[in-house]
Motif scaffolding. Structure first.
Motif, PDB file in Angstrom:
ATOM      1  N   SER A 139     -34.202  -8.571  37.281  1.00  0.00           N
ATOM      2  CA  SER A 139     -33.149  -7.733  36.717  1.00  0.00           C
ATOM      3  C   SER A 139     -32.059  -8.575  36.061  1.00  0.00           C
ATOM      4  O   SER A 139     -31.539  -8.226  35.001  1.00  0.00           O
ATOM      5  N   LEU A 140     -31.730  -9.703  36.675  1.00  0.00           N
ATOM      6  CA  LEU A 140     -30.726 -10.592  36.090  1.00  0.00           C
ATOM      7  C   LEU A 140     -31.218 -11.231  34.798  1.00  0.00           C
ATOM      8  O   LEU A 140     -30.422 -11.658  33.964  1.00  0.00           O
ATOM      9  N   MET A 141     -32.533 -11.292  34.650  1.00  0.00           N
ATOM     10  CA  MET A 141     -33.113 -11.794  33.402  1.00  0.00           C
ATOM     11  C   MET A 141     -32.656 -10.935  32.224  1.00  0.00           C
ATOM     12  O   MET A 141     -32.362 -11.439  31.131  1.00  0.00           O
ATOM     13  N   ALA A 142     -32.564  -9.633  32.450  1.00  0.00           N
ATOM     14  CA  ALA A 142     -32.139  -8.719  31.388  1.00  0.00           C
ATOM     15  C   ALA A 142     -30.628  -8.719  31.214  1.00  0.00           C
ATOM     16  O   ALA A 142     -30.128  -8.579  30.094  1.00  0.00           O
ATOM     17  N   ASP A 143     -29.894  -8.863  32.311  1.00  0.00           N
ATOM     18  CA  ASP A 143     -28.428  -8.843  32.242  1.00  0.00           C
ATOM     19  C   ASP A 143     -27.874  -9.767  33.316  1.00  0.00           C
ATOM     20  O   ASP A 143     -27.744  -9.386  34.477  1.00  0.00           O
ATOM     21  N   GLY A 144     -27.550 -10.994  32.914  1.00  0.00           N
ATOM     22  CA  GLY A 144     -27.062 -11.983  33.861  1.00  0.00           C
ATOM     23  C   GLY A 144     -25.702 -11.679  34.433  1.00  0.00           C
ATOM     24  O   GLY A 144     -25.269 -12.344  35.379  1.00  0.00           O
ATOM     25  N   THR A 145     -24.999 -10.696  33.883  1.00  0.00           N
ATOM     26  CA  THR A 145     -23.657 -10.363  34.378  1.00  0.00           C
ATOM     27  C   THR A 145     -23.669  -9.191  35.363  1.00  0.00           C
ATOM     28  O   THR A 145     -22.615  -8.719  35.765  1.00  0.00           O
ATOM     29  N   ASP A 146     -24.853  -8.722  35.733  1.00  0.00           N
ATOM     30  CA  ASP A 146     -24.973  -7.569  36.626  1.00  0.00           C
ATOM     31  C   ASP A 146     -24.597  -7.986  38.049  1.00  0.00           C
ATOM     32  O   ASP A 146     -25.407  -8.591  38.771  1.00  0.00           O
ATOM     33  N   GLN A 147     -23.387  -7.654  38.468  1.00  0.00           N
ATOM     34  CA  GLN A 147     -22.895  -8.069  39.787  1.00  0.00           C
ATOM     35  C   GLN A 147     -23.684  -7.412  40.908  1.00  0.00           C
ATOM     36  O   GLN A 147     -23.899  -8.012  41.977  1.00  0.00           O
ATOM     37  N   GLU A 148     -24.144  -6.190  40.675  1.00  0.00           N
ATOM     38  CA  GLU A 148     -24.912  -5.492  41.705  1.00  0.00           C
ATOM     39  C   GLU A 148     -26.194  -6.256  42.031  1.00  0.00           C
ATOM     40  O   GLU A 148     -26.578  -6.396  43.196  1.00  0.00           O
ATOM     41  N   GLN A 149     -26.875  -6.759  40.976  1.00  0.00           N
ATOM     42  CA  GLN A 149     -28.105  -7.503  41.204  1.00  0.00           C
ATOM     43  C   GLN A 149     -27.821  -8.873  41.834  1.00  0.00           C
ATOM     44  O   GLN A 149     -28.625  -9.375  42.621  1.00  0.00           O
ATOM     45  N   ARG A 150     -26.702  -9.475  41.479  1.00  0.00           N
ATOM     46  CA  ARG A 150     -26.329 -10.735  42.143  1.00  0.00           C
ATOM     47  C   ARG A 150     -26.117 -10.504  43.634  1.00  0.00           C
ATOM     48  O   ARG A 150     -26.566 -11.293  44.470  1.00  0.00           O
ATOM     49  N   ASP A 151     -25.416  -9.428  43.965  1.00  0.00           N
ATOM     50  CA  ASP A 151     -25.184  -9.113  45.376  1.00  0.00           C
ATOM     51  C   ASP A 151     -26.503  -8.827  46.082  1.00  0.00           C
ATOM     52  O   ASP A 151     -26.708  -9.224  47.243  1.00  0.00           O
ATOM     53  N   ARG A 152     -27.391  -8.130  45.376  1.00  0.00           N
ATOM     54  CA  ARG A 152     -28.708  -7.831  45.949  1.00  0.00           C
ATOM     55  C   ARG A 152     -29.480  -9.116  46.210  1.00  0.00           C
ATOM     56  O   ARG A 152     -30.108  -9.287  47.264  1.00  0.00           O
ATOM     57  N   ARG A 153     -29.441 -10.026  45.259  1.00  0.00           N
ATOM     58  CA  ARG A 153     -30.117 -11.309  45.437  1.00  0.00           C
ATOM     59  C   ARG A 153     -29.548 -12.083  46.624  1.00  0.00           C
ATOM     60  O   ARG A 153     -30.281 -12.595  47.476  1.00  0.00           O
ATOM     61  N   ASP A 154     -28.222 -12.170  46.680  1.00  0.00           N
ATOM     62  CA  ASP A 154     -27.581 -12.937  47.748  1.00  0.00           C
ATOM     63  C   ASP A 154     -27.841 -12.317  49.114  1.00  0.00           C
ATOM     64  O   ASP A 154     -28.046 -13.029  50.110  1.00  0.00           O
ATOM     65  N   SER A 155     -27.841 -10.981  49.189  1.00  0.00           N
ATOM     66  CA  SER A 155     -28.124 -10.302  50.449  1.00  0.00           C
ATOM     67  C   SER A 155     -29.564 -10.560  50.893  1.00  0.00           C
ATOM     68  O   SER A 155     -29.832 -10.818  52.074  1.00  0.00           O
ATOM     69  N   ALA A 156     -30.505 -10.505  49.939  1.00  0.00           N
ATOM     70  CA  ALA A 156     -31.908 -10.763  50.270  1.00  0.00           C
ATOM     71  C   ALA A 156     -32.110 -12.216  50.701  1.00  0.00           C
ATOM     72  O   ALA A 156     -32.899 -12.497  51.618  1.00  0.00           O
ATOM     73  N   LEU A 157     -31.397 -13.139  50.071  1.00  0.00           N
ATOM     74  CA  LEU A 157     -31.481 -14.544  50.478  1.00  0.00           C
ATOM     75  C   LEU A 157     -30.975 -14.727  51.906  1.00  0.00           C
ATOM     76  O   LEU A 157     -31.556 -15.483  52.702  1.00  0.00           O
ATOM     77  N   ALA A 158     -29.889 -14.036  52.234  1.00  0.00           N
ATOM     78  CA  ALA A 158     -29.360 -14.119  53.600  1.00  0.00           C
ATOM     79  C   ALA A 158     -30.376 -13.566  54.602  1.00  0.00           C
ATOM     80  O   ALA A 158     -30.591 -14.151  55.681  1.00  0.00           O
TER      81      ALA A 158
END
Length: 372
Positions: free
Chosen positions: A301-320
């Motif tokens: 998803s970040l590939m399409a929009d690198g500024t998408d904060q929701e997807q960044r949070d999703r990524r960081d939560s999944a990493l945790a």
């Protein structure tokens, strides 16, 4: 029945043409029609097929490639024409001229640094001798027809929707996180009761990621080339390609998955004799792999929009979540036997490295997601 069987074998290889293929095919046809009209109808050339032949060949994948190929084709057609005319003048017989000219033209086409365009030298020699148009005025006509066709092909390719490949690179780049997520998800679903066949499929899936990465490298070459000498670059939509850091990230991920799936395959293979981790450890591994799949999905998803904060949070939560699962897997090590512990330790090392690769660096995470 034979025809049905042949069609059944052929059907899987057929696919719906994409927009690029349709556009380039139509442009090639239009270029050939224009070249034929100019030489056969307006100039009334005696061998007008040389012009549309050259025009079709020069509607290439990039404008730069059209220009480069034009030089190669004109040189080869000129050489084939001159060899045919010289052999005919020397022998005075078409058959003898073919015997003399064809080996020389074929050898020249193979030795010249023009790639596949070397074929034009012997085929042109054959056309010229077969038509019997090898007088010196006819030779001039052949070269004029070739130049007209080359010019038409280049102009049509450069003016009518000149090809660009940046969007193709972006599509190829998005394949890597998408397919990584699919593979991780399938591994997570099957890790508790996998067999050798399924583990082998996982390993092949990891190899496919490396093949997709190679395709991305080729796509980048096309993207770079399509920007050279392209008059339509500012007129057509130009999608920024992801940075090469993206390739490095997913090359690492693909290699981690290749090692991980190989270990799992070997534990399921009767020939290797490696024990599988005990049930609880496999359960925790499934949790880890599922969380890693979510990380890859967020990256897609970040590939399409690198500024998408929701997807960044999703990524960081999944990493945790994945880190917590990794800790849980490590706690299972003492309960394993020596051989099983060695296998589980290898899996833990691969998973740890995978999560490290998927964790964005503090300084350049945003740069990688912006793809610039």
């Amino acid at each position: 029945m034979v025809m049905k069987a042949a069609l059944a074998r052929l059907a899987p290889r057929l696919h719906r043409p994409d927009r690029y293929q349709v556009v380039q095919s139509l442009k090639a046809a239009v270029a050939a029609i224009i070249a034929w009209a100019l030489t056969g109808w307006w100039l009334e050339a005696p061998m007008a097929l040389m012009a549309p032949w050259a025009a079709v060949a020069l509607v290439q994948g990039t404008v730069y490639r059209s220009l480069r190929t034009a030089v190669q084709i004109v040189l080869m057609i000129t050489a084939g024409t001159l060899l045919a005319a010289g052999a005919a003048a020397l022998t005075g017989d078409t058959m003898l001229a073919v015997v003399v000219a064809l080996p020389l033209a074929t050898l020249l086409g193979n030795l010249a640094p023009v790639g596949g365009q070397g074929l034009y030298a012997p085929t042109t020699a054959l056309f010229v001798l077969a038509y019997g148009s090898y007088s010196w005025p006819a030779v001039g006509h052949r070269l004029l027809e070739t130049l007209v066709g080359a010019a038409v092909g280049i102009v049509v390719n450069a003016v009518v929707l000149p090809p660009v490949h940046s969007l193709h690179v972006s599509k190829l780049a998005s394949v890597l996180p998408r397919d990584s997520a699919h593979l991780l998800r399938d591994m997570a679903d099957g890790i508790e009761d996998y067999d050798a066949l399924r583990a082998e499929q996982w390993h092949r899936g990891a190899k496919d990621l490396l093949a997709a990465l190679s395709e991305l490298y080729v796509g980048r070459g096309w993207d770079s080339e399509s920007s050279r000498l392209n008059p339509g670059r500012r007129l057509r939509r130009w999608t920024p390609a992801p940075s090469t850091d993206w390739d490095i990230l997913w090359a690492r991920v693909a290699n981690r998955l290749l090692a991980l799936t190989l270990t799992l395959w070997e534990t399921a293979s009767e020939d290797r004799g490696l024990p599988r981790p005990l049930g609880r450890a496999r359960h925790e591994l499934g949790w880890l792999l599922a969380a890693a799949a979510q990380v890859c999905e967020a990256y897609e998803s970040l590939m399409a929009d690198g500024t998408d904060q929701e997807q960044r949070d999703r990524r960081d939560s999944a990493l945790a979540d994945a880190r917590r699962a990794l800790t849980a897997v490590k706690k299972q090590l003492p309960a394993q036997g020596p051989d099983t512990g060695a296998v589980l330790g290898s899996l833990i090392a691969d998973c740890h490295a995978l999560l490290d690769d998927l964790t964005p660096d503090a300084g350049d995470a945003e740069a990688g997601e912006q793809h610039v």
